[in-house]
Structures are given as structure tokens and as C-alpha cells.
Scaffold this motif. Sequence first.
Motif, PDB file in Angstrom:
ATOM      1  N   VAL A 182      -2.479 -10.274  -5.439  1.00  0.00           N
ATOM      2  CA  VAL A 182      -1.398  -9.309  -5.590  1.00  0.00           C
ATOM      3  C   VAL A 182      -0.076 -10.076  -5.661  1.00  0.00           C
ATOM      4  O   VAL A 182       0.154 -10.989  -4.887  1.00  0.00           O
ATOM      5  CB  VAL A 182      -1.388  -8.331  -4.391  1.00  0.00           C
ATOM      6  CG1 VAL A 182      -0.252  -7.333  -4.520  1.00  0.00           C
ATOM      7  CG2 VAL A 182      -2.717  -7.610  -4.293  1.00  0.00           C
ATOM      8  N   ALA A 183       0.750  -9.699  -6.592  1.00  0.00           N
ATOM      9  CA  ALA A 183       2.049 -10.358  -6.741  1.00  0.00           C
ATOM     10  C   ALA A 183       2.910 -10.080  -5.514  1.00  0.00           C
ATOM     11  O   ALA A 183       2.925  -8.971  -4.993  1.00  0.00           O
ATOM     12  CB  ALA A 183       2.755  -9.866  -7.995  1.00  0.00           C
ATOM     13  N   HIS A 184       3.591 -11.096  -5.045  1.00  0.00           N
ATOM     14  CA  HIS A 184       4.502 -10.941  -3.907  1.00  0.00           C
ATOM     15  C   HIS A 184       5.623  -9.985  -4.311  1.00  0.00           C
ATOM     16  O   HIS A 184       6.101 -10.035  -5.448  1.00  0.00           O
ATOM     17  CB  HIS A 184       5.067 -12.308  -3.521  1.00  0.00           C
ATOM     18  CG  HIS A 184       5.776 -12.299  -2.210  1.00  0.00           C
ATOM     19  ND1 HIS A 184       7.033 -11.769  -2.063  1.00  0.00           N
ATOM     20  CD2 HIS A 184       5.379 -12.722  -0.988  1.00  0.00           C
ATOM     21  CE1 HIS A 184       7.395 -11.884  -0.799  1.00  0.00           C
ATOM     22  NE2 HIS A 184       6.401 -12.457  -0.131  1.00  0.00           N
ATOM     23  N   PRO A 185       6.044  -9.110  -3.398  1.00  0.00           N
ATOM     24  CA  PRO A 185       7.134  -8.174  -3.726  1.00  0.00           C
ATOM     25  C   PRO A 185       8.378  -8.866  -4.307  1.00  0.00           C
ATOM     26  O   PRO A 185       9.041  -8.313  -5.183  1.00  0.00           O
ATOM     27  CB  PRO A 185       7.463  -7.510  -2.385  1.00  0.00           C
ATOM     28  CG  PRO A 185       6.218  -7.638  -1.583  1.00  0.00           C
ATOM     29  CD  PRO A 185       5.540  -8.898  -2.048  1.00  0.00           C
ATOM     30  N   MET A 186       8.660 -10.068  -3.837  1.00  0.00           N
ATOM     31  CA  MET A 186       9.844 -10.761  -4.347  1.00  0.00           C
ATOM     32  C   MET A 186       9.694 -11.102  -5.835  1.00  0.00           C
ATOM     33  O   MET A 186      10.685 -11.217  -6.549  1.00  0.00           O
ATOM     34  CB  MET A 186      10.129 -12.026  -3.534  1.00  0.00           C
ATOM     35  CG  MET A 186      10.581 -11.737  -2.118  1.00  0.00           C
ATOM     36  SD  MET A 186      12.109 -10.769  -2.023  1.00  0.00           S
ATOM     37  CE  MET A 186      13.308 -12.032  -2.374  1.00  0.00           C
ATOM     38  N   MET A 187       8.454 -11.245  -6.294  1.00  0.00           N
ATOM     39  CA  MET A 187       8.241 -11.500  -7.722  1.00  0.00           C
ATOM     40  C   MET A 187       8.635 -10.262  -8.529  1.00  0.00           C
ATOM     41  O   MET A 187       9.147 -10.379  -9.643  1.00  0.00           O
ATOM     42  CB  MET A 187       6.794 -11.898  -7.986  1.00  0.00           C
ATOM     43  CG  MET A 187       6.458 -13.259  -7.401  1.00  0.00           C
ATOM     44  SD  MET A 187       4.722 -13.671  -7.572  1.00  0.00           S
ATOM     45  CE  MET A 187       4.726 -14.327  -9.224  1.00  0.00           C
ATOM     46  N   LYS A 188       8.399  -9.084  -7.972  1.00  0.00           N
ATOM     47  CA  LYS A 188       8.830  -7.845  -8.636  1.00  0.00           C
ATOM     48  C   LYS A 188      10.348  -7.839  -8.778  1.00  0.00           C
ATOM     49  O   LYS A 188      10.886  -7.473  -9.816  1.00  0.00           O
ATOM     50  CB  LYS A 188       8.416  -6.613  -7.820  1.00  0.00           C
ATOM     51  CG  LYS A 188       6.979  -6.257  -7.907  1.00  0.00           C
ATOM     52  CD  LYS A 188       6.777  -4.942  -7.174  1.00  0.00           C
ATOM     53  CE  LYS A 188       5.324  -4.690  -6.881  1.00  0.00           C
ATOM     54  NZ  LYS A 188       5.122  -3.584  -5.966  1.00  0.00           N
ATOM     55  N   LEU A 189      11.023  -8.240  -7.697  1.00  0.00           N
ATOM     56  CA  LEU A 189      12.482  -8.288  -7.737  1.00  0.00           C
ATOM     57  C   LEU A 189      12.948  -9.291  -8.790  1.00  0.00           C
ATOM     58  O   LEU A 189      13.875  -9.018  -9.550  1.00  0.00           O
ATOM     59  CB  LEU A 189      13.050  -8.634  -6.361  1.00  0.00           C
ATOM     60  CG  LEU A 189      14.573  -8.696  -6.271  1.00  0.00           C
ATOM     61  CD1 LEU A 189      15.207  -7.350  -6.601  1.00  0.00           C
ATOM     62  CD2 LEU A 189      15.010  -9.149  -4.886  1.00  0.00           C
ATOM     63  N   GLN A 190      12.294 -10.452  -8.842  1.00  0.00           N
ATOM     64  CA  GLN A 190      12.657 -11.453  -9.843  1.00  0.00           C
ATOM     65  C   GLN A 190      12.523 -10.890 -11.257  1.00  0.00           C
ATOM     66  O   GLN A 190      13.400 -11.098 -12.096  1.00  0.00           O
ATOM     67  CB  GLN A 190      11.759 -12.699  -9.719  1.00  0.00           C
ATOM     68  CG  GLN A 190      12.141 -13.612  -8.589  1.00  0.00           C
ATOM     69  CD  GLN A 190      11.196 -14.800  -8.502  1.00  0.00           C
ATOM     70  OE1 GLN A 190       9.984 -14.654  -8.553  1.00  0.00           O
ATOM     71  NE2 GLN A 190      11.758 -15.983  -8.370  1.00  0.00           N
ATOM     72  N   ARG A 191      11.436 -10.181 -11.510  1.00  0.00           N
ATOM     73  CA  ARG A 191      11.230  -9.611 -12.852  1.00  0.00           C
ATOM     74  C   ARG A 191      12.305  -8.579 -13.173  1.00  0.00           C
ATOM     75  O   ARG A 191      12.834  -8.543 -14.280  1.00  0.00           O
ATOM     76  CB  ARG A 191       9.831  -8.987 -12.957  1.00  0.00           C
ATOM     77  CG  ARG A 191       8.740 -10.016 -13.135  1.00  0.00           C
ATOM     78  CD  ARG A 191       7.444  -9.395 -13.587  1.00  0.00           C
ATOM     79  NE  ARG A 191       6.866  -8.496 -12.608  1.00  0.00           N
ATOM     80  CZ  ARG A 191       6.020  -8.855 -11.658  1.00  0.00           C
ATOM     81  NH1 ARG A 191       5.647 -10.119 -11.558  1.00  0.00           N
ATOM     82  NH2 ARG A 191       5.533  -7.976 -10.814  1.00  0.00           N
ATOM     83  N   LYS A 192      12.624  -7.746 -12.184  1.00  0.00           N
ATOM     84  CA  LYS A 192      13.645  -6.716 -12.389  1.00  0.00           C
ATOM     85  C   LYS A 192      14.999  -7.367 -12.676  1.00  0.00           C
ATOM     86  O   LYS A 192      15.697  -6.985 -13.606  1.00  0.00           O
ATOM     87  CB  LYS A 192      13.735  -5.839 -11.120  1.00  0.00           C
ATOM     88  CG  LYS A 192      14.641  -4.635 -11.274  1.00  0.00           C
ATOM     89  CD  LYS A 192      14.636  -3.781 -10.028  1.00  0.00           C
ATOM     90  CE  LYS A 192      13.360  -3.001  -9.905  1.00  0.00           C
ATOM     91  NZ  LYS A 192      13.470  -1.743  -9.198  1.00  0.00           N
ATOM     92  N   VAL A 193      15.334  -8.382 -11.886  1.00  0.00           N
ATOM     93  CA  VAL A 193      16.615  -9.081 -12.060  1.00  0.00           C
ATOM     94  C   VAL A 193      16.645  -9.816 -13.405  1.00  0.00           C
ATOM     95  O   VAL A 193      17.655  -9.786 -14.108  1.00  0.00           O
ATOM     96  CB  VAL A 193      16.867 -10.038 -10.871  1.00  0.00           C
ATOM     97  CG1 VAL A 193      18.022 -10.971 -11.147  1.00  0.00           C
ATOM     98  CG2 VAL A 193      17.121  -9.236  -9.597  1.00  0.00           C
ATOM     99  N   SER A 194      15.529 -10.421 -13.778  1.00  0.00           N
ATOM    100  CA  SER A 194      15.460 -11.110 -15.075  1.00  0.00           C
ATOM    101  C   SER A 194      15.720 -10.148 -16.221  1.00  0.00           C
ATOM    102  O   SER A 194      16.426 -10.487 -17.174  1.00  0.00           O
ATOM    103  CB  SER A 194      14.077 -11.736 -15.279  1.00  0.00           C
ATOM    104  OG  SER A 194      13.965 -12.910 -14.547  1.00  0.00           O
TER     105      SER A 194
END
Length: 72
Positions: free
Chosen positions: A5-17
Amino acid sequence: MTKQVAHPMMKLQRKVSSLIDSNIIKPDDSISKIALLLGSDWAYWKNELLEFDFSLKDPIKELLIVEDWDED
């Protein structure tokens, strides 16, 4: 076989990107600038960022260069 499962912070990185790709924010903007864009989710993300020793004054690009979010 376990699905990683992707770490929640990776979701944030994708959103910010995607916000950077859309020219809504810039990599040199401070992390605090994303607070306005995340609205009610900001309290959660702010907590996560502080736990990983980010300052809200850090540039967004510092958040994007992290590749490993292990919490060891």
C-alpha cells in the motif's frame, strides 16, 4: 502475495506534483502555501509533515524529493 500500500505521504506528493504541473504552486513556494489548497484536509497533512520533521517554511520541492517514507 502481499500488495504494498502506498504511504499516505506519497498521495500528498502526487497531489502536490499535479498542482505544480498545473502551475498553481511552484516548487520554491513554502509548504504552508498548500494549506490553502488542501482545505479541511490540511490539519491531517500538517500533522504528518511535522512528524517527518518538515517545517511549513520549507520549500515544496523538499517534500517532493523524498523517496522513502519509512517510519523507522
